[in-house]
Design a protein around this motif. Sequence first.
Motif, mmCIF file in Angstrom:
data_model
loop_
_atom_site.group_PDB
_atom_site.id
_atom_site.type_symbol
_atom_site.label_atom_id
_atom_site.label_comp_id
_atom_site.label_asym_id
_atom_site.label_seq_id
_atom_site.Cartn_x
_atom_site.Cartn_y
_atom_site.Cartn_z
ATOM 1 N N ILE A 2 85.794 28.849 15.564
ATOM 2 C CA ILE A 2 86.405 29.302 16.810
ATOM 3 C C ILE A 2 85.332 29.932 17.694
ATOM 4 C CG2 ILE A 2 88.107 30.838 17.862
ATOM 5 C CD1 ILE A 2 89.665 30.762 15.246
ATOM 6 N N TYR A 3 85.381 29.590 18.986
ATOM 7 C CA TYR A 3 84.590 30.265 20.004
ATOM 8 C C TYR A 3 85.551 30.954 20.969
ATOM 9 C CZ TYR A 3 79.869 28.443 19.071
ATOM 10 O OH TYR A 3 78.649 28.182 18.521
ATOM 11 N N LEU A 4 85.206 32.160 21.386
ATOM 12 C CA LEU A 4 86.006 32.898 22.368
ATOM 13 C C LEU A 4 85.108 33.249 23.548
ATOM 14 C CD1 LEU A 4 88.600 34.340 23.249
ATOM 15 C CD2 LEU A 4 87.830 36.345 21.955
ATOM 16 N N ILE A 5 85.475 32.749 24.725
ATOM 17 C CA ILE A 5 84.683 32.952 25.936
ATOM 18 C C ILE A 5 85.591 33.525 27.018
ATOM 19 C CG2 ILE A 5 83.186 31.855 27.650
ATOM 20 C CD1 ILE A 5 82.865 29.520 25.616
ATOM 21 N N SER A 6 85.151 34.613 27.656
ATOM 22 C CA SER A 6 85.995 35.247 28.678
ATOM 23 C C SER A 6 85.143 36.110 29.596
ATOM 24 C CB SER A 6 87.078 36.104 28.014
ATOM 25 O OG SER A 6 86.489 37.197 27.330
ATOM 26 N N GLY A 7 85.790 36.742 30.582
ATOM 27 C CA GLY A 7 85.088 37.687 31.447
ATOM 28 C C GLY A 7 85.480 37.553 32.898
ATOM 29 N N LYS A 8 85.297 38.634 33.661
ATOM 30 C CA LYS A 8 85.611 38.640 35.084
ATOM 31 C C LYS A 8 84.719 37.678 35.868
ATOM 32 C CE LYS A 8 87.957 41.097 37.207
ATOM 33 N NZ LYS A 8 89.331 40.925 37.733
ATOM 34 N N ASP A 9 83.488 37.473 35.375
ATOM 35 C CA ASP A 9 82.575 36.560 36.068
ATOM 36 C C ASP A 9 82.873 35.139 35.599
ATOM 37 O OD1 ASP A 9 80.483 35.139 37.199
ATOM 38 O OD2 ASP A 9 79.041 36.765 36.913
ATOM 39 N N SER A 10 83.840 34.512 36.255
ATOM 40 C CA SER A 10 84.281 33.186 35.827
ATOM 41 C C SER A 10 83.213 32.120 36.061
ATOM 42 C CB SER A 10 85.571 32.786 36.543
ATOM 43 O OG SER A 10 85.389 32.784 37.942
ATOM 44 N N PHE A 11 82.277 32.361 36.992
ATOM 45 C CA PHE A 11 81.230 31.359 37.212
ATOM 46 C C PHE A 11 80.260 31.324 36.037
ATOM 47 C CE2 PHE A 11 77.012 30.052 38.660
ATOM 48 C CZ PHE A 11 77.308 28.795 39.145
ATOM 49 N N ARG A 12 79.743 32.475 35.643
ATOM 50 C CA ARG A 12 78.803 32.487 34.514
ATOM 51 C C ARG A 12 79.488 32.053 33.225
ATOM 52 N NH1 ARG A 12 76.356 37.081 32.715
ATOM 53 N NH2 ARG A 12 78.033 38.395 33.513
ATOM 54 N N ARG A 95 85.052 23.512 9.153
ATOM 55 C CA ARG A 95 83.895 22.934 9.831
ATOM 56 C C ARG A 95 84.242 21.615 10.519
ATOM 57 N NH1 ARG A 95 82.653 27.224 9.624
ATOM 58 N NH2 ARG A 95 80.877 28.283 8.675
ATOM 59 N N ASP A 96 85.430 21.088 10.251
ATOM 60 C CA ASP A 96 85.821 19.815 10.864
ATOM 61 C C ASP A 96 86.637 20.013 12.144
ATOM 62 O OD1 ASP A 96 87.875 20.909 9.324
ATOM 63 O OD2 ASP A 96 88.878 18.972 9.134
ATOM 64 N N ILE A 97 86.978 21.251 12.456
ATOM 65 C CA ILE A 97 87.723 21.545 13.686
ATOM 66 C C ILE A 97 87.053 22.701 14.427
ATOM 67 C CG2 ILE A 97 89.920 22.298 14.666
ATOM 68 C CD1 ILE A 97 91.346 21.100 12.311
ATOM 69 N N MET A 98 86.747 22.461 15.705
ATOM 70 C CA MET A 98 86.194 23.500 16.558
ATOM 71 C C MET A 98 87.206 23.817 17.650
ATOM 72 S SD MET A 98 84.023 25.572 17.933
ATOM 73 C CE MET A 98 82.498 25.294 17.040
ATOM 74 N N VAL A 99 87.641 25.067 17.729
ATOM 75 C CA VAL A 99 88.574 25.510 18.763
ATOM 76 C C VAL A 99 87.829 26.444 19.714
ATOM 77 C CG1 VAL A 99 90.683 26.794 19.263
ATOM 78 C CG2 VAL A 99 90.596 25.281 17.274
ATOM 79 N N VAL A 100 87.763 26.041 20.974
ATOM 80 C CA VAL A 100 87.129 26.861 22.005
ATOM 81 C C VAL A 100 88.225 27.461 22.878
ATOM 82 C CG1 VAL A 100 85.548 26.919 23.963
ATOM 83 C CG2 VAL A 100 85.076 25.403 22.017
#
Length: 258
Positions: A2-12, A95-100
Amino acid sequence: MIYLISGKDSFRSSLYFRKVVNFYKQKGVSFFEMDFLDKLDSSSSIKEVRDFLGTNTLFSPFKLVVLKNLFRGVTASQQKDLWQMLKDKNIAERRDIMVVIYEEDEIKNSSLEKWLERKAKGVKVFPLLYGRKLEYWTEEQEKKIGVRLEPAARTLLVASFPGNSGLIYHSLEKLALSASGKITRKYLEDNIFLPFSSNIFDLLDNISRKRTKQAYEVLKKELQKGTFPLLILKMIILEFRNLLKIKTSSAHSLFQAQ
């Protein structure tokens, strides 16, 4: 995984999000993407995610699942359903599934967020950048894009778009197409629309130094040029807030020293 990506700076955050997704897509994975803000029925969207995770694919044993705006696009109870699904399928360890999971804003406190932060292989949060941090980021982008700004030009660009990395990035791209050599402050002002000109800096400096006549002359020129009065007022307020912070900090340091 799993990857978790967030933040107020939506461009970066979007730059990093695309980098991660493209890296795994190049490996020939089975791809599924869901933006919950685009769906009228979030409950059926959760079912689509569950169905994809539960099906066997013919062309690749690996799956890449992108879930966008989950925290704003579904209810709290639906978040719990998804959370339970991720736990039941042991997604964090597989390892066979990546959830972003990509949120185009900051995530408010929630149990799902805390669990994801503990279990995710990667967690990236992109707050808005201001001041020196935004200048450092801008300088890094100059190197990647292939354009060089003089320090005065960079300072003006950053001050013109505080916290807005997207507008700064697109300004650099435009400069890279039209300029060669170092970009001066004058060239920047002539070729990029800025919310306010460098005269505003002179106005703020004159006000802070209590040079009323000089401040009035600069203000008069800006108004004659058509600069929006509320924008000038906003910059004056920000300047006095900064001065107040500096004085408060200095007084606090002096008090502690005593």
